[in-house]
Design a protein around this motif. Structure first.
Motif, PDB file in Angstrom:
ATOM      1  N   VAL A  34       1.155  -1.273   0.331  1.00 59.18           N
ATOM      2  CA  VAL A  34       0.000  -0.061   0.094  1.00 59.18           C
ATOM      3  C   VAL A  34       0.971   1.475  -0.478  1.00 59.18           C
ATOM      4  O   VAL A  34       1.677   1.685   0.357  1.00 59.18           O
ATOM      5  CB  VAL A  34      -1.214   0.302   1.483  1.00 59.18           C
ATOM      6  CG1 VAL A  34      -1.666   1.327   1.419  1.00 59.18           C
ATOM      7  CG2 VAL A  34      -1.719  -1.389   1.265  1.00 59.18           C
ATOM      8  N   LEU A  35       0.431   2.277  -0.952  1.00 60.04           N
ATOM      9  CA  LEU A  35       1.616   2.914  -0.952  1.00 60.04           C
ATOM     10  C   LEU A  35       0.335   4.419  -0.704  1.00 60.04           C
ATOM     11  O   LEU A  35      -0.659   4.073  -0.597  1.00 60.04           O
ATOM     12  CB  LEU A  35       2.106   3.500  -2.447  1.00 60.04           C
ATOM     13  CG  LEU A  35       2.695   2.466  -2.843  1.00 60.04           C
ATOM     14  CD1 LEU A  35       3.102   3.091  -4.491  1.00 60.04           C
ATOM     15  CD2 LEU A  35       4.193   2.248  -1.679  1.00 60.04           C
ATOM     16  N   ALA A  36       0.918   5.956  -0.215  1.00 61.26           N
ATOM     17  CA  ALA A  36      -0.082   7.157  -0.406  1.00 61.26           C
ATOM     18  C   ALA A  36      -0.888   6.763  -1.743  1.00 61.26           C
ATOM     19  O   ALA A  36      -1.025   6.697  -2.875  1.00 61.26           O
ATOM     20  CB  ALA A  36       0.277   8.268  -0.238  1.00 61.26           C
ATOM     21  N   GLY A  37      -2.525   7.241  -1.461  1.00 62.17           N
ATOM     22  CA  GLY A  37      -3.178   7.686  -1.997  1.00 62.17           C
ATOM     23  C   GLY A  37      -3.762   6.242  -2.810  1.00 62.17           C
ATOM     24  O   GLY A  37      -5.083   6.112  -4.153  1.00 62.17           O
ATOM     25  N   HIS A  38      -4.235   5.011  -1.925  1.00 61.70           N
ATOM     26  CA  HIS A  38      -4.177   3.710  -2.642  1.00 61.70           C
ATOM     27  C   HIS A  38      -6.005   3.681  -2.717  1.00 61.70           C
ATOM     28  O   HIS A  38      -6.246   4.725  -1.334  1.00 61.70           O
ATOM     29  CB  HIS A  38      -3.829   2.584  -1.291  1.00 61.70           C
ATOM     30  CG  HIS A  38      -3.815   1.314  -1.600  1.00 61.70           C
ATOM     31  ND1 HIS A  38      -5.218   0.483  -2.095  1.00 61.70           N
ATOM     32  CD2 HIS A  38      -3.359   0.683  -2.958  1.00 61.70           C
ATOM     33  CE1 HIS A  38      -5.237  -0.685  -2.678  1.00 61.70           C
ATOM     34  NE2 HIS A  38      -3.520  -0.858  -2.760  1.00 61.70           N
ATOM     35  N   ILE A  39      -6.698   2.849  -3.367  1.00 61.13           N
ATOM     36  CA  ILE A  39      -7.623   2.972  -2.759  1.00 61.13           C
ATOM     37  C   ILE A  39      -8.660   2.314  -1.752  1.00 61.13           C
ATOM     38  O   ILE A  39      -7.907   1.437  -1.532  1.00 61.13           O
ATOM     39  CB  ILE A  39      -8.408   2.135  -3.767  1.00 61.13           C
ATOM     40  CG1 ILE A  39      -7.933   0.677  -4.296  1.00 61.13           C
ATOM     41  CG2 ILE A  39      -8.092   2.680  -6.075  1.00 61.13           C
ATOM     42  CD1 ILE A  39      -9.260  -0.255  -5.200  1.00 61.13           C
ATOM     43  N   PRO A  40      -9.803   3.016  -1.081  1.00 63.60           N
ATOM     44  CA  PRO A  40      -9.922   2.079   0.736  1.00 63.60           C
ATOM     45  C   PRO A  40     -10.589   0.924  -0.222  1.00 63.60           C
ATOM     46  O   PRO A  40     -10.621   0.774  -0.925  1.00 63.60           O
ATOM     47  CB  PRO A  40     -10.984   2.804   0.703  1.00 63.60           C
ATOM     48  CG  PRO A  40     -10.970   4.760  -0.323  1.00 63.60           C
ATOM     49  CD  PRO A  40     -10.506   3.893  -1.605  1.00 63.60           C
ATOM     50  N   PHE A  41      -9.962  -0.018   0.820  1.00 62.91           N
ATOM     51  CA  PHE A  41     -10.170  -1.297   0.715  1.00 62.91           C
ATOM     52  C   PHE A  41      -9.999  -1.969   2.333  1.00 62.91           C
ATOM     53  O   PHE A  41      -9.475  -0.967   3.294  1.00 62.91           O
ATOM     54  CB  PHE A  41      -9.820  -2.048  -0.500  1.00 62.91           C
ATOM     55  CG  PHE A  41      -8.249  -2.633  -0.029  1.00 62.91           C
ATOM     56  CD1 PHE A  41      -7.920  -3.380   0.408  1.00 62.91           C
ATOM     57  CD2 PHE A  41      -7.229  -1.598  -0.535  1.00 62.91           C
ATOM     58  CE1 PHE A  41      -6.799  -4.633   0.258  1.00 62.91           C
ATOM     59  CE2 PHE A  41      -6.033  -2.063   0.087  1.00 62.91           C
ATOM     60  CZ  PHE A  41      -5.482  -2.980   0.067  1.00 62.91           C
ATOM     61  N   VAL A  42     -10.969  -3.701   2.485  1.00 64.71           N
ATOM     62  CA  VAL A  42     -10.609  -3.959   3.449  1.00 64.71           C
ATOM     63  C   VAL A  42      -9.933  -5.314   2.913  1.00 64.71           C
ATOM     64  O   VAL A  42     -10.483  -5.660   2.747  1.00 64.71           O
ATOM     65  CB  VAL A  42     -12.241  -3.849   4.700  1.00 64.71           C
ATOM     66  CG1 VAL A  42     -11.400  -5.269   5.606  1.00 64.71           C
ATOM     67  CG2 VAL A  42     -11.807  -2.490   5.194  1.00 64.71           C
ATOM     68  N   THR A  43      -9.135  -6.148   4.333  1.00 63.97           N
ATOM     69  CA  THR A  43      -8.862  -7.594   3.799  1.00 63.97           C
ATOM     70  C   THR A  43      -8.199  -8.280   4.820  1.00 63.97           C
ATOM     71  O   THR A  43      -7.632  -7.553   6.320  1.00 63.97           O
ATOM     72  CB  THR A  43      -7.770  -7.017   2.856  1.00 63.97           C
ATOM     73  OG1 THR A  43      -7.363  -8.628   2.139  1.00 63.97           O
ATOM     74  CG2 THR A  43      -6.783  -7.186   3.040  1.00 63.97           C
ATOM     75  N   ALA A  44      -8.422  -9.407   5.056  1.00 64.58           N
ATOM     76  CA  ALA A  44      -7.500 -10.329   5.538  1.00 64.58           C
ATOM     77  C   ALA A  44      -5.891 -10.619   5.910  1.00 64.58           C
ATOM     78  O   ALA A  44      -6.613 -10.657   4.683  1.00 64.58           O
ATOM     79  CB  ALA A  44      -8.521 -11.681   6.251  1.00 64.58           C
ATOM     80  N   LEU A  45      -5.362 -10.815   6.523  1.00 64.33           N
ATOM     81  CA  LEU A  45      -3.667 -10.925   6.003  1.00 64.33           C
ATOM     82  C   LEU A  45      -3.603 -12.077   6.555  1.00 64.33           C
ATOM     83  O   LEU A  45      -4.531 -12.608   8.182  1.00 64.33           O
ATOM     84  CB  LEU A  45      -3.233  -9.848   6.999  1.00 64.33           C
ATOM     85  CG  LEU A  45      -3.673  -8.442   6.909  1.00 64.33           C
ATOM     86  CD1 LEU A  45      -2.266  -7.589   8.086  1.00 64.33           C
ATOM     87  CD2 LEU A  45      -3.009  -8.644   4.988  1.00 64.33           C
ATOM     88  N   LYS A  46      -2.962 -12.784   6.026  1.00 62.52           N
ATOM     89  CA  LYS A  46      -2.517 -14.749   6.868  1.00 62.52           C
ATOM     90  C   LYS A  46      -0.464 -13.861   7.474  1.00 62.52           C
ATOM     91  O   LYS A  46      -0.385 -12.947   7.288  1.00 62.52           O
ATOM     92  CB  LYS A  46      -1.700 -15.278   5.544  1.00 62.52           C
ATOM     93  CG  LYS A  46      -3.052 -15.869   4.712  1.00 62.52           C
ATOM     94  CD  LYS A  46      -2.392 -16.126   3.283  1.00 62.52           C
ATOM     95  CE  LYS A  46      -3.956 -17.657   2.605  1.00 62.52           C
ATOM     96  NZ  LYS A  46      -3.027 -18.054   1.559  1.00 62.52           N
ATOM     97  N   ALA A  47      -0.246 -15.010   8.139  1.00 61.30           N
ATOM     98  CA  ALA A  47       0.328 -14.975   9.053  1.00 61.30           C
ATOM     99  C   ALA A  47       1.625 -14.816   8.148  1.00 61.30           C
ATOM    100  O   ALA A  47       1.596 -15.025   7.116  1.00 61.30           O
ATOM    101  CB  ALA A  47       1.123 -15.631   9.561  1.00 61.30           C
ATOM    102  N   GLY A  48       2.501 -13.728   7.992  1.00 60.51           N
ATOM    103  CA  GLY A  48       4.148 -13.698   7.535  1.00 60.51           C
ATOM    104  C   GLY A  48       4.829 -12.122   8.141  1.00 60.51           C
ATOM    105  O   GLY A  48       5.157 -12.113   9.303  1.00 60.51           O
TER     106      GLY A  48
END
Length: 90
Positions: A34-48
């Motif tokens: 994700v960089l500045a200006g990225h579109i809004p969104f929500v996501t689940a994350l895997k371990a890492g």
């Protein structure tokens, strides 16, 4: 490079609250950045591994391990929430 406000939270408190140039994590569909200006969104994350690029040009990288969680990108803030988040330098 443009910066954005980043917050990283874990059960033991806020682990990061400041500006960043980029955050790289592993989403459920694969790696993402994700960089500045990225579109809004929500996501689940895997371990890492989480990489936070800070500094004037993103020239400093802070790395951490996390056990999964959620990433929320809004117009002005990126928030990461994880049940277990540990900076490598700690």
């Amino acid at each position: 490079m443009k910066k954005f406000h980043l917050q990283i939270a874990a059960p033991d408190g806020l682990r990061y609250d400041g500006d960043a140039v980029q955050i790289s994590v592993r989403g459920i569909e694969g790696d993402l950045a994700v960089l500045a200006g990225h579109i809004p969104f929500v996501t689940a994350l895997k371990a890492g591994e989480c990489r936070v690029y800070v500094g004037e040009n993103g020239d400093t990288i802070r790395c951490a391990q996390y056990s999964g969680g959620m990433l929320t990108v809004s117009a002005d803030t990126v928030r990461m929430i994880s049940a277990d988040f540990q900076w490598k330098e700690e």
